[in-house]
Design a protein around this motif. Structure first.
Motif, short mmCIF file in Angstrom:
data_model
loop_
_atom_site.label_atom_id
_atom_site.label_comp_id
_atom_site.label_asym_id
_atom_site.label_seq_id
_atom_site.Cartn_x
_atom_site.Cartn_y
_atom_site.Cartn_z
N THR A 50 24.87 32.68 50.91
CA THR A 50 24.95 34.11 51.20
C THR A 50 25.24 34.34 52.69
O THR A 50 26.05 35.20 53.05
CB THR A 50 23.64 34.81 50.77
OG1 THR A 50 23.52 34.67 49.35
CG2 THR A 50 23.63 36.28 51.13
N ASP A 90 25.19 39.78 46.76
CA ASP A 90 24.32 39.25 45.70
C ASP A 90 23.50 40.36 45.04
O ASP A 90 23.13 40.25 43.88
CB ASP A 90 23.42 38.12 46.22
CG ASP A 90 22.70 38.46 47.51
OD1 ASP A 90 22.99 39.52 48.11
OD2 ASP A 90 21.84 37.67 47.93
N ASP A 166 29.29 36.93 45.63
CA ASP A 166 28.01 36.24 45.63
C ASP A 166 27.40 36.42 44.25
O ASP A 166 27.02 37.53 43.88
CB ASP A 166 27.11 36.88 46.70
CG ASP A 166 26.17 35.88 47.35
OD1 ASP A 166 26.01 34.78 46.80
OD2 ASP A 166 25.60 36.22 48.40
MG LIG Z 1 22.33 33.69 48.16
#
Ligand SMILES: [Mg+2]
Ligand SMILES: Nc1ncnc2c1ncn2[C@@H]1O[C@H](COP(=O)(O)OP(=O)(O)OP(=O)(O)O)[C@@H](O)[C@H]1O
Length: 247
Positions: A50, A90, A166
């Motif tokens: 990330t 994400d 993500d």
């Molecule tokens: Mg991550």
């Protein structure tokens, strides 16, 4: 002299490092992605996936290192560089008091999508992702998968050259997950470049043209599935992954 669009790599990362209060989350990452690649970044929780994506999008600033998108240095021309990117974080966020359509419209405005392209592209995307009349309801009432579909539409509306995602499949039903997979393969055929971070190994196996294994802030291995199988001495992607991430 700056490389021209046609001869430049889509993404160049040089010696990228990121420190958070004395902790080095990234320790000198190098990566080059060309046109039509689907590069899948695999690695354990906390490996730096990330962080890498956030640095490329400009949401975080590197402690050291350089990032070029279409040959453009994101430090020197951040807005221009970012105009080529589509990003799904994400934990995607949609303003709860906006409808899905209003949210997409907002993002299209930020990317200066031309009025004449907007409706045509939107209708195609709605069809592709099976978006129903709920798109005109407030997003606070959407299920996870409905939000994900809105996110996919806003991602693709400005026709980005470099797509960063993500964890794309978390919470999607099998049909939508398949649509997402097929969409990525089609985007690749169209010459787009996709960088995906995921823990879904079956998805990585199906879609990746190249994989990267990241652990403790370092890109330990990059290669095709076949190459990683040779390096690890394993055949199955789960075994390859476990072997290459063991310390
Ligand atoms: Mg991550
Ligand atoms: N804003 C921050 N402040 C302090 N530490 C951070 C910050 N963001 C990330 N980190 C640390 O950097 C490391 C890498 O985190 P990152 O989120 O990039 O991992 P990841 O590979 O995406 O993991 P996951 O698979 O769980 O999503 C972790 O140790 C994390 O705690």
């Amino acid at each position: 002299m700056r490389p021209t669009l046609s001869d430049s790599k889509r993404l160049i990362i040089k010696n990228l490092k990121k420190e958070f209060n004395g902790f080095w989350a990234l320790k000198g990452l190098n990566l080059e992605l060309g046109q039509g690649e689907i590069f899948v970044l695999l690695g354990p929780n906390g490996a730096g996936k990330t962080t890498t994506l956030k640095l490329i999008t400009g949401l975080l600033h590197p402690t050291e290192g350089e990032i070029y998108i279409q040959g453009i240095d994101i430090k020197k021309e951040p807005i221009k560089a970012k105009s080529y990117i589509g990003y799904v974080p994400d934990e995607p966020f949609i303003y709860p008091k906006l409808t899905g359509r209003e949210f997409i419209n907002l993002v299209a405005g930020l990317y200066n999508v031309k009025k004449e392209d907007y409706e045509v592209r939107l209708q195609k995307l709605f069809k592709k992702f099976d978006v129903g009349e709920w798109i005109d309801e407030l997003s606070e009432g959407y299920s996870h998968g409905m939000k994900q579909r809105v996110i996919m539409c806003q991602l693709l509306l400005h026709n980005p050259e470099l797509i960063l995602i993500d964890e794309p499949l978390v919470g999607l039903d099998p049909k939508t997950a398949r649509t997402v997979r097929q969409t990525f393969l089609k985007l690749r055929q169209d010459g787009k470049t996709i960088l995906i971070s995921t823990h879904t190994l079956s998805f990585a196996r199906e879609i990746a043209t190249r994989l990267g294994i990241i652990n403790h802030g370092e890109l330990k291995f990059t290669g095709t599935l076949k190459e990683l199988a040779e390096i690890s001495g394993q055949k199955d992607i789960e075994e390859i992954y476990l072997k290459l991430t063991e310390q």
